[in-house]
Design an enzyme around this catalytic site. Structure first.
Site, short mmCIF file in Angstrom:
data_model
loop_
_atom_site.label_atom_id
_atom_site.label_comp_id
_atom_site.label_asym_id
_atom_site.label_seq_id
_atom_site.Cartn_x
_atom_site.Cartn_y
_atom_site.Cartn_z
N THR A 17 2.89 -8.04 -0.39
CA THR A 17 2.80 -7.91 1.07
C THR A 17 2.38 -9.24 1.68
O THR A 17 1.48 -9.90 1.17
CB THR A 17 1.82 -6.81 1.56
OG1 THR A 17 1.61 -6.97 2.96
CG2 THR A 17 0.48 -6.85 0.87
N GLU A 36 0.81 -1.22 0.00
CA GLU A 36 0.00 0.00 0.00
C GLU A 36 0.86 1.29 0.00
O GLU A 36 0.59 2.21 -0.77
CB GLU A 36 -0.88 -0.07 1.26
CG GLU A 36 -1.55 1.19 1.70
CD GLU A 36 -2.83 1.46 0.96
OE1 GLU A 36 -3.23 0.63 0.12
OE2 GLU A 36 -3.41 2.53 1.20
N MET A 71 1.22 -11.25 12.69
CA MET A 71 1.26 -9.93 12.05
C MET A 71 -0.06 -9.59 11.36
O MET A 71 -0.80 -10.49 10.94
CB MET A 71 2.41 -9.84 11.06
CG MET A 71 3.75 -9.58 11.72
SD MET A 71 5.06 -9.40 10.50
CE MET A 71 6.38 -8.78 11.55
N GLY A 72 -0.30 -8.33 11.20
CA GLY A 72 -1.52 -7.84 10.55
C GLY A 72 -2.07 -6.69 11.37
O GLY A 72 -2.75 -6.90 12.36
N GLU A 130 -2.01 -8.88 15.40
CA GLU A 130 -1.39 -7.83 16.23
C GLU A 130 -2.25 -6.57 16.33
O GLU A 130 -2.13 -5.80 17.28
CB GLU A 130 0.00 -7.48 15.70
CG GLU A 130 -0.02 -6.91 14.29
CD GLU A 130 1.36 -6.62 13.71
OE1 GLU A 130 2.35 -6.68 14.43
OE2 GLU A 130 1.41 -6.35 12.50
N ASP A 137 0.80 -9.32 4.23
CA ASP A 137 -0.50 -9.03 4.87
C ASP A 137 -1.69 -9.33 3.96
O ASP A 137 -2.83 -9.40 4.45
CB ASP A 137 -0.57 -7.56 5.29
CG ASP A 137 0.48 -7.20 6.33
OD1 ASP A 137 0.93 -8.10 7.05
OD2 ASP A 137 0.86 -6.02 6.40
N GLN A 187 7.65 -14.75 10.49
CA GLN A 187 6.57 -15.00 9.52
C GLN A 187 6.94 -14.66 8.09
O GLN A 187 6.45 -15.23 7.15
CB GLN A 187 5.33 -14.16 9.90
CG GLN A 187 4.69 -14.67 11.16
CD GLN A 187 3.79 -13.62 11.81
OE1 GLN A 187 2.59 -13.64 11.63
NE2 GLN A 187 4.38 -12.72 12.57
N ARG A 188 7.81 -13.64 7.92
CA ARG A 188 8.14 -13.30 6.54
C ARG A 188 9.55 -13.71 6.15
O ARG A 188 10.03 -13.34 5.07
CB ARG A 188 7.88 -11.81 6.29
CG ARG A 188 8.66 -10.86 7.13
CD ARG A 188 8.19 -9.43 6.84
NE ARG A 188 9.26 -8.51 7.08
CZ ARG A 188 9.11 -7.30 7.62
NH1 ARG A 188 7.90 -6.87 7.94
NH2 ARG A 188 10.13 -6.53 7.80
O1 F6P Z 1 3.72 -4.92 6.17
C1 F6P Z 1 4.28 -6.14 6.50
C2 F6P Z 1 4.53 -6.24 7.98
O2 F6P Z 1 5.23 -7.44 8.20
C3 F6P Z 1 3.29 -6.14 8.87
O3 F6P Z 1 2.55 -7.33 8.96
C4 F6P Z 1 3.90 -5.73 10.18
O4 F6P Z 1 2.96 -5.09 11.01
C5 F6P Z 1 5.00 -4.80 9.75
O5 F6P Z 1 5.35 -5.18 8.43
C6 F6P Z 1 6.23 -4.83 10.61
O6 F6P Z 1 7.07 -3.80 10.21
P1 F6P Z 1 8.63 -3.74 10.49
O7 F6P Z 1 9.28 -4.79 9.65
O8 F6P Z 1 9.00 -2.36 10.06
O9 F6P Z 1 8.82 -4.03 11.94
#
Ligand code: F6P
Length: 345
Positions: free
Chosen positions: A124, A102, A168-169, A221, A126, A277-278
């Site tokens: 994303t 986004e 996350m979310g 979250e 998300d 998670q990512r």
């Molecule tokens: O936008 C992806 C995301 O992983 C969200 O789910 C999470 O809230 C955010 O990024 C975390 O951000 P950062 O990596 O800046 O801590």
């Protein structure tokens, strides 16, 4: 053509598949492909590397992004947009492909309004971008959630505990919903639907009373109990796009764990899945989706389809308007949550 690429925002598994897809298809037509480093920061500062068949070889199998990422918002950077325009001129760019969510695509959409040639690729974990059925990164992330929940079941069961898992979310609960459903969570709580802590406790106590003496609670979250209003208790820090940095400091998962422990006799623990998670290698789905999106982006550049975004619609990759993708987040429809609720308890 001379085509630039950038990857912005939180990384998502599949980014490297998009970069490789763009480069391999682009080089096959003898386009010059330049990768800007660290998202919009690299475009503002004109920091880049040349992409070729050698430096993208097999990278679709790796997580993260070889171009690095940042949450740099050109609006917050002094002369940010001027920096982007001068990089376009200096590099003689015919088009810039922005791979992001986004925020990153919101900037791309503004640049398009200013007359710069941009194309977006939706990314994303998300899955909250509009105008596309799914974003790449989401499938890998929910598999990561599912695998972790699988593991938590065995330990929770052995100790007859409740484990609250924060997923996350911030504004959309896709990951908690899909990860929670796949991983057999006994309660799933999303930002889209306010929850009630007493109801969660009642459901868990009933489960124990019926002989199923452990519980897994999957909570996004960004989920909010109207009585607790825990959102405001998180760290006050905001990122460059103005988002509250959830997952830092005490989060809603820990708050709910404490409330369950106070209001019931159940032994309770919490886990924050966070950036696990990512991380890691992309799933097969995300490798293929990322590749298809990258190839489509170059085809769109060749046709001059600027101001558009590649999108998964059904099984096809299509071109949609960038402005349709940004502005309104795609949240979980109530019907899908109702389906999940059938399996609570
Ligand atoms: O936008 C992806 C995301 O992983 C969200 O789910 C999470 O809230 C955010 O990024 C975390 O951000 P950062 O990596 O800046 O801590």
């Amino acid at each position: 053509m001379h085509i630039g690429i950038l990857t912005g925002g939180g990384d998502a598994p599949g980014l490297n598949a998009v970069i490789r897809g763009i480069t391999v298809r682009g080089r096959s037509q003898e386009h010059r492909i330049t990768g800007f480093l660290r998202g919009w920061k690299g475009v503002i500062e004109n920091t880049s590397i040349e992409l070729n068949l050698n430096n993208v070889r097999d990278i679709h199998m790796q997580g993260g992004t070889v171009l690095l990422s940042s949450r740099t918002n050109p609006i917050r950077v002094e002369n940010g947009f001027e920096g982007i325009s001068s990089t376009y001129r200096d590099q003689k760019l015919d088009c810039l492909i922005a791979i992001g969510g986004e925020d990153t695509l919101g900037v791309a959409s503004k640049l398009n309004e200013q007359g710069l040639a941009v194309i977006g690729v939706p990314k994303t974990i998300d899955n909250d971008l509009s105008a596309t059925d799914f974003t790449f990164g989401f499938d890998t992330a929910i598999n990561n959630v599912m695998k972790t929940l699988d593991m938590l079941h065995t330990t929770a069961k052995s100790h007859e505990r409740v484990i609250v898992v924060e997923i996350m979310g911030r504004h959309a609960g896709w990951m908690a919903l899909y990860g929670g459903m796949a991983g057999g969570a006994h309660v799933i709580l999303l930002p889209e639907v306010e929850f009630n802590t007493d109801e969660v406790c009642d459901l868990l106590v009933k489960r124990y009373d019926e002989g199923y003496r452990y519980g897994i609670v999957a909570i996004a979250e960004g989920a909010i109990d109207p009585d607790l209003q825990r959102h405001v208790m998180h760290s006050a820090a905001k990122d460059a796009f103005g988002h509250v940095q959830l997952g830092t400091g005490i989060g809603v998962g820990e708050v709910l764990k404490n409330e369950i422990a106070d209001r019931t006799d159940l032994e309770t623990r919490h886990v924050v899945l966070g950036h696990i998670q990512r991380g890691g290698c992309p799933s097969a789905f995300d490798r293929v989706l990322g590749t298809r999106l990258g190839v489509k982006a170059i085809e769109m550049a060749e046709k001059g389809q600027f101001g558009k975004m590649t999108a998964l619609r059904g099984t096809e990759i299509e071109a949609v308007n960038l402005e349709d993708a940004v502005g309104t987040l795609k949240t979980v429809p109530l019907e899908q949550y109702e389906t999940a609720k059938l399996f609570f308890g």
